[in-house]
Scaffold this motif. Structure first.
Motif, short mmCIF file in Angstrom:
data_model
loop_
_atom_site.label_atom_id
_atom_site.label_comp_id
_atom_site.label_asym_id
_atom_site.label_seq_id
_atom_site.Cartn_x
_atom_site.Cartn_y
_atom_site.Cartn_z
N GLY A 102 165.14 101.72 -12.42
CA GLY A 102 164.49 102.80 -13.15
C GLY A 102 163.32 102.35 -13.99
O GLY A 102 162.79 103.11 -14.80
N ASN A 103 162.92 101.06 -13.84
CA ASN A 103 161.74 100.53 -14.52
C ASN A 103 161.88 100.57 -16.04
O ASN A 103 160.94 100.91 -16.77
N VAL A 104 163.08 100.23 -16.52
CA VAL A 104 163.31 100.10 -17.95
C VAL A 104 163.82 98.69 -18.23
O VAL A 104 164.28 97.99 -17.32
N ARG A 105 163.77 98.29 -19.49
CA ARG A 105 164.32 97.02 -19.91
C ARG A 105 165.49 97.32 -20.85
O ARG A 105 165.37 98.16 -21.75
N ILE A 106 166.62 96.64 -20.64
CA ILE A 106 167.84 96.97 -21.36
C ILE A 106 168.54 95.72 -21.84
O ILE A 106 168.31 94.62 -21.33
N CYS A 107 169.44 95.88 -22.82
CA CYS A 107 170.39 94.85 -23.19
C CYS A 107 171.61 95.53 -23.82
O CYS A 107 171.53 96.68 -24.26
N GLN A 121 164.26 100.13 -23.41
CA GLN A 121 162.82 100.25 -23.64
C GLN A 121 162.16 100.81 -22.39
O GLN A 121 162.38 100.32 -21.28
N GLY A 122 161.37 101.86 -22.57
CA GLY A 122 160.63 102.45 -21.46
C GLY A 122 161.21 103.78 -21.00
O GLY A 122 162.35 104.12 -21.30
N ASP A 123 160.40 104.53 -20.27
CA ASP A 123 160.82 105.80 -19.68
C ASP A 123 161.45 105.55 -18.32
O ASP A 123 160.86 104.86 -17.47
N LEU A 124 162.62 106.12 -18.10
CA LEU A 124 163.28 105.98 -16.81
C LEU A 124 162.44 106.60 -15.69
O LEU A 124 161.92 107.71 -15.83
N ILE A 175 169.31 116.23 -15.15
CA ILE A 175 167.87 116.05 -14.98
C ILE A 175 167.50 115.02 -13.91
O ILE A 175 166.40 115.08 -13.36
N GLY A 176 168.37 114.05 -13.62
CA GLY A 176 167.98 113.05 -12.64
C GLY A 176 169.05 112.02 -12.39
O GLY A 176 170.10 112.00 -13.04
N THR A 177 168.79 111.14 -11.43
CA THR A 177 169.73 110.10 -11.03
C THR A 177 169.03 108.74 -10.95
O THR A 177 167.81 108.65 -10.77
N ILE A 178 169.83 107.71 -11.12
CA ILE A 178 169.41 106.33 -10.87
C ILE A 178 170.42 105.72 -9.91
O ILE A 178 171.63 105.88 -10.11
N GLU A 179 169.95 105.03 -8.90
CA GLU A 179 170.84 104.37 -7.95
C GLU A 179 170.85 102.86 -8.22
O GLU A 179 169.89 102.30 -8.74
N GLN A 180 171.95 102.24 -7.86
CA GLN A 180 172.13 100.80 -8.03
C GLN A 180 172.40 100.19 -6.65
O GLN A 180 173.54 99.88 -6.30
#
Length: 258
Positions: A102-107, A121-124, A175-180
């Motif tokens: 999803g083009n985000v940075r996470i921890c 950080q960032g918009d999904l 609103i939306g989905t993210i796949e892994q």
């Protein structure tokens, strides 16, 4: 209608207030006592309540295959800088900062009583957008001046049933989905938006375990939604609040928007 409040049980209110104000820049609302504190996290409040039972008494597991509550997420800027400050202070991490689907940075890291927290950080960039207006409203929030509450994540059995329930009863829009694609467990994420907040739902194509919510031990206790009481099983929290439990073991209370 949003997630209004998130209740986190803690064994030392002053210690938890110091943690959240220092690392997540929340502001204190009203008076802090040994039993209770309310913290403003921009789009919702985090309410700290004192309990006597610590982390070791909780049946919650950091394994996302356990249904129910998973973590509390905050949108941030400068995630790597913020993570470095946490690490320098000796805060326990579950996942160091990385670039995610999803083009985000996470921890992921833990609060002093073991509640799992996420910084994003960032918009999904969604794999599939189901509500373009909802996504536009989310992105219009912009980069936060200080960390803001974004979501509560839960593992569920049936995304369609969960989406329909929270849409019908509390106005959450899917609103939306993210796949892994690299996760062999068949991991999918859905985003149900209410106001400026999100219920992030995890589904897996493998067996999951169940957990009964614990309202009297350290860790996440329940979320508070805006709306009317549901027709669901209920328990009474130590503070007297009626807390409802959905079919996946997610605990929530309901109240007015004010």
């Amino acid at each position: 209608m949003p997630i209004k409040n998130v209740v986190v049980n803690c064994t030392d209110v002053a210690r938890s207030v110091e943690f959240y104000t220092r690392f997540l820049e929340v502001s204190v609302v009203g008076e802090v006592t040994t039993e209770h504190a309310v913290l403003d996290a921009v789009t919702a409040t985090v309410e700290l309540r004192a309990v006597g039972n610590g982390r070791e008494q909780s049946t919650w597991s950091p394994d996302d295959l356990q249904k129910g509550f998973r973590h509390i997420g905050f949108k941030v800027d400068r995630i790597d800088e913020r993570a470095a400050v946490l690490k320098d202070a000796g805060v326990e991490f579950k996942l160091d900062p990385l670039d995610a689907e999803g083009n985000v940075r996470i921890c992921f890291f833990y609060d002093p009583d073991g509640t799992l927290l996420e910084m994003i950080q960032g918009d999904l960039q969604y794999a599939e957008i189901l509500d373009a207006d909802g996504v536009a409203r989310e992105r219009a929030l912009g980069v936060p001046a200080r960390p803001r509450f974004d979501h509560v994540a839960v593992t569920i059995e049936d995304r369609e049933a969960t989406s329909a329930y929270y849409d019908r009863n509390y106005g959450f829009s899917f609103i939306g989905t993210i796949e892994q694609p690299h996760d062999q467990r068949g991991f999918h994420i859905g985003y149900l938006k209410g106001g400026d907040t999100v219920l992030e739902v995890f589904t897996y194509e493998v067996d999951k375990s169940a957990r009964a919510p614990q309202l009297d031990v350290a860790g996440f206790a329940y979320a508070e939604l805006v709306g009317d009481p549901p027709d669901l099983p209920a328990e009474t929290a130590p503070d007297g609040t009626k807390v409802y439990v959905d079919s996946d073991g997610f605990a929530f209370a309901v109240g007015s928007e004010a």
